[in-house]
Scaffold this motif. Structure first.
Motif, PDB file in Angstrom:
ATOM      1  N   GLY A  59      -1.777  -9.815  -9.677  1.00  0.00           N
ATOM      2  CA  GLY A  59      -1.817  -9.103 -10.945  1.00  0.00           C
ATOM      3  C   GLY A  59      -2.627  -7.815 -10.846  1.00  0.00           C
ATOM      4  O   GLY A  59      -2.960  -7.212 -11.861  1.00  0.00           O
ATOM      5  N   ARG A  60      -2.950  -7.385  -9.629  1.00  0.00           N
ATOM      6  CA  ARG A  60      -3.764  -6.186  -9.406  1.00  0.00           C
ATOM      7  C   ARG A  60      -2.940  -5.108  -8.710  1.00  0.00           C
ATOM      8  O   ARG A  60      -1.831  -5.348  -8.242  1.00  0.00           O
ATOM      9  N   THR A  61      -3.490  -3.915  -8.616  1.00  0.00           N
ATOM     10  CA  THR A  61      -2.838  -2.784  -7.959  1.00  0.00           C
ATOM     11  C   THR A  61      -3.346  -2.653  -6.528  1.00  0.00           C
ATOM     12  O   THR A  61      -4.531  -2.855  -6.268  1.00  0.00           O
ATOM     13  N   VAL A  62      -2.456  -2.302  -5.608  1.00  0.00           N
ATOM     14  CA  VAL A  62      -2.791  -2.116  -4.200  1.00  0.00           C
ATOM     15  C   VAL A  62      -2.601  -0.651  -3.833  1.00  0.00           C
ATOM     16  O   VAL A  62      -1.592  -0.042  -4.191  1.00  0.00           O
ATOM     17  N   GLU A  63      -3.582  -0.081  -3.137  1.00  0.00           N
ATOM     18  CA  GLU A  63      -3.471   1.268  -2.588  1.00  0.00           C
ATOM     19  C   GLU A  63      -3.311   1.152  -1.081  1.00  0.00           C
ATOM     20  O   GLU A  63      -4.060   0.415  -0.437  1.00  0.00           O
ATOM     21  N   PHE A  64      -2.332   1.872  -0.507  1.00  0.00           N
ATOM     22  CA  PHE A  64      -2.084   1.840   0.931  1.00  0.00           C
ATOM     23  C   PHE A  64      -2.406   3.207   1.528  1.00  0.00           C
ATOM     24  O   PHE A  64      -2.051   4.236   0.961  1.00  0.00           O
ATOM     25  N   PHE A  65      -3.083   3.209   2.688  1.00  0.00           N
ATOM     26  CA  PHE A  65      -3.557   4.428   3.344  1.00  0.00           C
ATOM     27  C   PHE A  65      -3.031   4.517   4.770  1.00  0.00           C
ATOM     28  O   PHE A  65      -2.803   3.491   5.411  1.00  0.00           O
ATOM     29  N   THR A  66      -2.877   5.744   5.285  1.00  0.00           N
ATOM     30  CA  THR A  66      -2.621   5.897   6.709  1.00  0.00           C
ATOM     31  C   THR A  66      -3.961   5.765   7.409  1.00  0.00           C
ATOM     32  O   THR A  66      -5.002   6.051   6.839  1.00  0.00           O
ATOM     33  N   GLY A  67      -3.973   5.329   8.612  1.00  0.00           N
ATOM     34  CA  GLY A  67      -5.224   5.172   9.348  1.00  0.00           C
ATOM     35  C   GLY A  67      -5.873   3.830   9.097  1.00  0.00           C
ATOM     36  O   GLY A  67      -5.445   3.045   8.259  1.00  0.00           O
ATOM     37  N   ILE A  68      -6.948   3.605   9.827  1.00  0.00           N
ATOM     38  CA  ILE A  68      -7.581   2.286   9.852  1.00  0.00           C
ATOM     39  C   ILE A  68      -8.625   2.090   8.754  1.00  0.00           C
ATOM     40  O   ILE A  68      -9.099   0.984   8.532  1.00  0.00           O
ATOM     41  N   THR A  69      -8.990   3.159   8.036  1.00  0.00           N
ATOM     42  CA  THR A  69      -9.964   3.035   6.956  1.00  0.00           C
ATOM     43  C   THR A  69      -9.360   3.507   5.642  1.00  0.00           C
ATOM     44  O   THR A  69      -8.440   4.313   5.618  1.00  0.00           O
ATOM     45  N   CYS A  70      -9.892   3.004   4.558  1.00  0.00           N
ATOM     46  CA  CYS A  70      -9.392   3.349   3.228  1.00  0.00           C
ATOM     47  C   CYS A  70     -10.054   4.600   2.654  1.00  0.00           C
ATOM     48  O   CYS A  70      -9.843   4.918   1.486  1.00  0.00           O
ATOM     49  N   ASP A  71     -10.851   5.296   3.449  1.00  0.00           N
ATOM     50  CA  ASP A  71     -11.531   6.487   2.931  1.00  0.00           C
ATOM     51  C   ASP A  71     -11.131   7.754   3.687  1.00  0.00           C
ATOM     52  O   ASP A  71     -11.848   8.722   3.716  1.00  0.00           O
ATOM     53  N   ASN A  72      -9.939   7.732   4.281  1.00  0.00           N
ATOM     54  CA  ASN A  72      -9.458   8.885   5.042  1.00  0.00           C
ATOM     55  C   ASN A  72      -8.384   9.609   4.227  1.00  0.00           C
ATOM     56  O   ASN A  72      -7.219   9.630   4.595  1.00  0.00           O
ATOM     57  N   GLY A  73      -8.774  10.203   3.093  1.00  0.00           N
ATOM     58  CA  GLY A  73      -7.820  10.879   2.221  1.00  0.00           C
ATOM     59  C   GLY A  73      -7.309   9.967   1.123  1.00  0.00           C
ATOM     60  O   GLY A  73      -7.745   8.836   0.973  1.00  0.00           O
ATOM     61  N   GLY A  74      -6.362  10.489   0.370  1.00  0.00           N
ATOM     62  CA  GLY A  74      -5.802   9.733  -0.739  1.00  0.00           C
ATOM     63  C   GLY A  74      -4.799   8.690  -0.292  1.00  0.00           C
ATOM     64  O   GLY A  74      -4.266   8.740   0.815  1.00  0.00           O
ATOM     65  N   ALA A  75      -4.538   7.752  -1.168  1.00  0.00           N
ATOM     66  CA  ALA A  75      -3.551   6.697  -0.883  1.00  0.00           C
ATOM     67  C   ALA A  75      -2.168   7.326  -0.758  1.00  0.00           C
ATOM     68  O   ALA A  75      -1.824   8.235  -1.502  1.00  0.00           O
ATOM     69  N   ILE A  76      -1.372   6.843   0.203  1.00  0.00           N
ATOM     70  CA  ILE A  76      -0.009   7.358   0.359  1.00  0.00           C
ATOM     71  C   ILE A  76       1.001   6.520  -0.418  1.00  0.00           C
ATOM     72  O   ILE A  76       2.135   6.928  -0.603  1.00  0.00           O
ATOM     73  N   ALA A  77       0.573   5.339  -0.861  1.00  0.00           N
ATOM     74  CA  ALA A  77       1.434   4.483  -1.687  1.00  0.00           C
ATOM     75  C   ALA A  77       0.549   3.663  -2.618  1.00  0.00           C
ATOM     76  O   ALA A  77      -0.528   3.221  -2.233  1.00  0.00           O
TER      77      ALA A  77
END
Length: 114
Positions: A59-77
């Motif tokens: 019931g939550r939202t998921v942010e997907f990122f390129t690269g191995i960390t979630c702090d390397n730019g904005g979410a791509i999906a």
């Protein structure tokens, strides 16, 4: 397709297990299953390099990122509750050869406030 997880809270071995919390739900990335634990950045690696398919059964939202960390730019999906997205690109990793060795991405679950 072989997939390896760098951070695996409450599972990630492709098997459903009792450690998943009923109120959090599950996130499926390619053939792996993860708990929808808010705030945790989970790295996923897919080999051979293709793309990521994400199914959000929480019931939550998921942010997907390129690269191995979630702090390397904005979410791509961004994948909303009980939704899915396919063909999400990641960062291609080469092992010194011309052929891609693996695809790296990461995701985090956002604590939605109602």
């Amino acid at each position: 397709m072989e997939e390896v997880a760098a951070s695996v809270p409450f599972g990630g071995d492709g098997q459903t297990n009792n450690a998943f919390r009923n109120d959090e739900g599950q996130i499926h990335v390619n053939e792996r299953t993860y708990a929808a634990e808010p705030g945790v950045c989970t790295a996923v690696i897919s080999s051979p390099a293709t793309s990521f398919n994400v199914r959000n059964e929480s019931g939550r939202t998921v942010e997907f990122f390129t690269g191995i960390t979630c702090d390397n730019g904005g979410a791509i999906a961004t994948i909303g509750p009980r939704n899915s997205s396919s063909a999400i690109p990641g960062t291609t990793v080469f092992d010194g050869a011309v052929v891609p060795f693996a695809l790296v991405g990461s995701f985090r679950v956002i604590q939605d406030h109602h």
